[in-house]
Enzyme design. Structure first.
Site, mmCIF file in Angstrom:
data_model
loop_
_atom_site.group_PDB
_atom_site.id
_atom_site.type_symbol
_atom_site.label_atom_id
_atom_site.label_comp_id
_atom_site.label_asym_id
_atom_site.label_seq_id
_atom_site.Cartn_x
_atom_site.Cartn_y
_atom_site.Cartn_z
ATOM 1 N N TYR A 29 -8.854 5.745 -41.112
ATOM 2 C CA TYR A 29 -10.235 6.202 -41.258
ATOM 3 C C TYR A 29 -10.275 7.455 -42.141
ATOM 4 O O TYR A 29 -11.057 7.543 -43.087
ATOM 5 C CB TYR A 29 -10.852 6.482 -39.877
ATOM 6 C CG TYR A 29 -12.206 7.135 -39.954
ATOM 7 C CD1 TYR A 29 -13.319 6.413 -40.383
ATOM 8 C CD2 TYR A 29 -12.374 8.470 -39.610
ATOM 9 C CE1 TYR A 29 -14.564 7.008 -40.476
ATOM 10 C CE2 TYR A 29 -13.610 9.071 -39.691
ATOM 11 C CZ TYR A 29 -14.706 8.338 -40.127
ATOM 12 O OH TYR A 29 -15.936 8.944 -40.224
ATOM 13 N N GLU A 51 -22.476 8.144 -35.161
ATOM 14 C CA GLU A 51 -22.384 9.586 -34.901
ATOM 15 C C GLU A 51 -23.163 9.943 -33.638
ATOM 16 O O GLU A 51 -22.723 10.779 -32.846
ATOM 17 C CB GLU A 51 -22.887 10.396 -36.091
ATOM 18 C CG GLU A 51 -22.005 10.321 -37.327
ATOM 19 C CD GLU A 51 -20.627 10.945 -37.186
ATOM 20 O OE1 GLU A 51 -20.378 11.697 -36.210
ATOM 21 O OE2 GLU A 51 -19.772 10.685 -38.047
ATOM 22 N N TRP A 59 -14.165 10.718 -31.331
ATOM 23 C CA TRP A 59 -14.438 9.798 -32.437
ATOM 24 C C TRP A 59 -13.527 8.572 -32.340
ATOM 25 O O TRP A 59 -13.904 7.474 -32.721
ATOM 26 C CB TRP A 59 -14.283 10.506 -33.779
ATOM 27 C CG TRP A 59 -14.615 9.606 -34.932
ATOM 28 C CD1 TRP A 59 -13.760 9.162 -35.897
ATOM 29 C CD2 TRP A 59 -15.884 9.002 -35.235
ATOM 30 N NE1 TRP A 59 -14.417 8.325 -36.772
ATOM 31 C CE2 TRP A 59 -15.727 8.214 -36.384
ATOM 32 C CE3 TRP A 59 -17.139 9.046 -34.632
ATOM 33 C CZ2 TRP A 59 -16.768 7.483 -36.951
ATOM 34 C CZ3 TRP A 59 -18.169 8.319 -35.195
ATOM 35 C CH2 TRP A 59 -17.976 7.544 -36.352
#
Length: 193
Positions: A29, A51, A59
Site C-alpha cells: 500500500y 478513511e 489502517w
C-alpha cells in the site's frame, strides 16, 4: 529486484519491515498507492469512505477488509450506494467482511447521496483544498495530523452535508490521495510531482 532488496529500501516510519503477510500488505500500500495523486468520483468516494471507517481503528484493519468493503458497497459507485435502503443497512451490519459500525455505514450512504447532489465535480471539490507543494518532511515527527487546508476541507464537506469527515480524516485523505506528499525525505518512493 528480489523481495529482500525491496525490504532494504528506506520507507516511512509507519511501514513495517518484517515479512509477515500484514506487513507485506502495508508495504505494498505504501509503495504503490499512498501519496499517489488520485482523481475521479468513484476512487475518491472509496477513499473518503475508507478513511471514515478507519477512524479509531488501524489502517491495517481497513486494508485487510478492503475487498469486502468494495463488494459490500457496490464498488463504491456513489449512484448505487445512494440508493441503499434500510434493508441494505441491515445486510451491511451482518457482513463480517467489513467494519460493522452503523453510524459509519449510514454516513457512507449519506455521503453518496450528497455527492449526487453536488453542484461541482467531487474530485475538483476535494482537490481545491490541496496546498502548494512543499518539501517532504525530514522525519515522521514533522508530519502534521491536521492542517489549515484539511480543516477548511472538513468544514466545507460538513457544510455540504457530508458526515465522518473531520479535519484529521480530511488530512489522512489528502495524504493517501497525493494532495500532499508526506513520504519522508529519505523514502525511496518517488515524489508525486
Amino acid at each position: 529486484m528480489t523481495a529482500a532488496e525491496v525490504d532494504t529500501r528506506v520507507r516511512c516510519g509507519w511501514v513495517p519491515t518484517d515479512s509477515a503477510p500484514n506487513s507485506v500488505l502495508y508495504r505494498e500500500y505504501h509503495d504503490t498507492e499512498w501519496g499517489v495523486p488520485l482523481r475521479g468520483e468513484r476512487a475518491l468516494f472509496e477513499r473518503v469512505s475508507l478513511e471514515a471507517f478507519q477512524s479509531g481503528l488501524s489502517w491495517l484493519t481497513i486494508l485487510r477488509k478492503r475487498d469486502g468493503f468494495r463488494r459490500a458497497f457496490a464498488g463504491f459507485d456513489p449512484e448505487q450506494v445512494a440508493r441503499f435502503t434500510d434493508a441494505d443497512i441491515a445486510r451491511l451490519m451482518d457482513d463480517v467482511e467489513i467494519v460493522r459500525n452503523r453510524a459509519k455505514i449510514e454516513a457512507t450512504i449519506n455521503n453518496a447521496r450528497v455527492i449526487g447532489d453536488l453542484d461541482v465535480d467531487f474530485s475538483d471539490l476535494l482537490w481545491s483544498f490541496a496546498p502548494a507543494r512543499r518539501p517532504r518532511p525530514e522525519v515522521m515527527a514533522d508530519v502534521p495530523a491536521v492542517t489549515a487546508e484539511s480543516t477548511a476541507m472538513a468544514k466545507e464537506l460538513k457544510r455540504r452535508g457530508f458526515r465522518f469527515v473531520g479535519p484529521t480524516t480530511a488530512y489522512a485523505l489528502m495524504q493517501a490521495t497525493g494532495m500532499v506528499d508526506d513520504h519522508i525525505a529519505t523514502c525511496w518512493v518517488p515524489g508525486a510531482g
